[in-house]
Design a protein around this motif. Structure first.
Motif, short mmCIF file in Angstrom:
data_model
loop_
_atom_site.label_atom_id
_atom_site.label_comp_id
_atom_site.label_asym_id
_atom_site.label_seq_id
_atom_site.Cartn_x
_atom_site.Cartn_y
_atom_site.Cartn_z
N ALA A 11 8.18 -5.01 2.80
CA ALA A 11 8.27 -3.85 1.92
C ALA A 11 9.71 -3.59 1.50
O ALA A 11 9.99 -3.28 0.34
CB ALA A 11 7.67 -2.63 2.61
N LEU A 37 1.00 -3.35 -1.91
CA LEU A 37 0.99 -2.95 -0.50
C LEU A 37 -0.23 -2.11 -0.17
O LEU A 37 -0.78 -2.19 0.94
CB LEU A 37 2.28 -2.20 -0.16
N ASN A 38 -0.70 -1.32 -1.13
CA ASN A 38 -1.95 -0.60 -0.97
C ASN A 38 -3.09 -1.58 -0.72
O ASN A 38 -3.92 -1.40 0.18
CB ASN A 38 -2.20 0.23 -2.24
N ALA A 48 10.12 -1.52 -1.99
CA ALA A 48 9.11 -0.46 -1.89
C ALA A 48 9.73 0.82 -1.33
O ALA A 48 10.74 0.77 -0.62
CB ALA A 48 7.98 -0.91 -0.98
N LEU A 66 1.86 2.01 5.89
CA LEU A 66 1.29 0.75 6.37
C LEU A 66 2.02 0.13 7.57
O LEU A 66 1.39 -0.17 8.59
CB LEU A 66 1.18 -0.25 5.22
N ILE A 83 -2.81 -4.75 0.39
CA ILE A 83 -2.58 -5.43 1.66
C ILE A 83 -3.08 -4.57 2.82
O ILE A 83 -3.57 -5.09 3.84
CB ILE A 83 -1.09 -5.77 1.82
N ALA A 135 2.06 2.39 0.89
CA ALA A 135 3.17 1.48 1.12
C ALA A 135 4.05 1.93 2.29
O ALA A 135 4.51 1.12 3.10
CB ALA A 135 4.01 1.36 -0.15
N LEU A 145 5.70 -6.33 8.05
CA LEU A 145 5.32 -5.52 6.88
C LEU A 145 6.49 -4.66 6.41
O LEU A 145 6.72 -4.52 5.20
CB LEU A 145 4.11 -4.64 7.22
N THR A 184 4.07 -1.20 -4.95
CA THR A 184 3.32 -0.21 -4.15
C THR A 184 1.82 -0.46 -4.25
O THR A 184 1.10 -0.30 -3.26
CB THR A 184 3.65 1.22 -4.60
#
Length: 360
Positions: free
Chosen positions: A300, A173-174, A305, A265, A176, A262, A296, A170
């Protein structure tokens, strides 16, 4: 292909960045570079023991420890911490932790102008920016000021080797998210674009390796590299819909920061992809091909995620209010924003559906 633009402005802050396993042991030397001798060590309650270990290692250079950093940087805690820093005569700060601790250090710096050394234990990237997000009375606001930019950042792969895989994913992904939004930022430049694409590539390469072998120091180091690149981009260009939605959900509904990023996004990127598909094409290319939003969501999912806001404790009845808050004040975004469109986006994110799909 070059990322050249005919006209652009690029700004870079003077930040000292060090990478390397074990670099966390060099804090005293970095304090010497700052001419500092009374550091306030910061952490969250969960990492208080780590903060105490750093303070013990620093010995007389540690003026005190404040271990009450909290998610979304509540103003009340920041004011208390700044008062404590003045009380103990601190001349610097050492922030050990993720975005919450880094945020507290920035909030203190905003009020006191004390220099900061940040030792990240997640991939949030806040340490690379002059941006401070604060929460008060249920609303999260952001400001940009050179005073909150940390002077020194130490990236130690050994320090994140024990970060649980779920938090790793997570947090990544934050990070990204910063890079993905930078690709269509109104004030983007060739340097920010190159950094953003390289940051996404670093995570695409390293994150699956971390999931397979969490103690892989090289893979952990590459994820920190990705976090630095993505965070640097965040400090150079403006963000848009994705970050606005996450600030709304975090500040007004107290949803956890990284997990919210996450989940939102893929949906925010798919929403904007309809307007600027060519600018977001590098995201899909870095993550296995296809449209950026779908890529994405696929990435994820493969990384394990969280996919649904309902799993974070949000109530479906709150979606109307969230859409209302997120569209109250106008802000720039590559795709036109209206309440109905945002409500539809949030509904998909609430149920965990893939962007543009009726099924999970």
């Amino acid at each position: 292909m070059s990322y050249f633009q005919r006209e652009f402005v690029a700004t870079s802050a003077a930040v000292r960045v060090r990478f390397g396993p074990g670099v966390r042991h060099e804090v005293a030397a970095e304090l010497d570079r700052l001419g500092a001798s009374r550091a306030l060590v910061l952490s969250t309650p969960q990492q208080a023991e780590t903060a105490l270990e750093f303070a013990e290692t620093l010995g007389s250079r540690a003026a005190g420890v404040f271990s009450r950093a909290a998610m979304h940087t509540p103003v009340a805690i920041s004011e208390e911490a700044a008062a404590y820093a003045r009380e103990i005569g601190a001349d610097s700060m050492v922030a050990v932790g993720g975005g919450s601790t880094t945020g507290l250090g920035k909030a203190i710096a905003y009020r006191t102008d004390l220099p900061q050394i940040v030792i990240p234990t997640t991939y949030a990237g806040s340490e690379a920016t002059p941006i401070l997000g604060q929460t008060e009375d249920g609303k999260k606001t952001t400001l940009t000021d050179p005073k909150v930019q940390p002077e020194i950042v130490l990236y130690d792969a050994e320090l994140v080797a024990t970060l649980p895989v779920g938090m790793t994913v997570t947090s990544a992904l934050n990070a990204i998210a910063h890079a993905a939004e930078a690709l269509y930022a109104r004030d983007r430049n060739p340097v920010s674009t190159a950094l953003a694409i390289e940051g996404i590539r670093a995570f695409a390469d390293a994150l699956p390796r971390v999931r397979a072998a969490p103690q892989d120091i090289d893979a952990r180091g590459e994820t920190l590299y990705g976090a630095w690149l993505c965070g640097t981009v965040l400090g150079q260009v403006g963000m848009a819909l994705h970050h606005k939605l996450c600030h709304t959900l975090g500040g007004s509904f107290d949803l956890p920061h990284a997990e919210t990023h996450a989940i939102i996004l893929p949906h925010a990127i798919a929403f904007n992809e309809a307007a600027v598909p060519e600018l977001l094409a590098p995201v899909g290319a870095a993550l296995g091909g296809g449209p950026a939003g779908a890529a994405l969501h696929r990435f994820a999912t493969a990384m394990g995620a969280p996919l649904a806001l309902r799993d974070l404790g949000m109530e479906e009845a709150d979606l109307d209010r969230a859409a209302e808050i997120a569209t109250q004040n106008a802000y720039w975004n590559p795709a036109a924003i209206d309440r109905d469109g945002i409500r539809t986006l949030l509904d998909a994110a609430f149920h965990g559906r893939a962007p543009g799909s009726d099924t999970i």
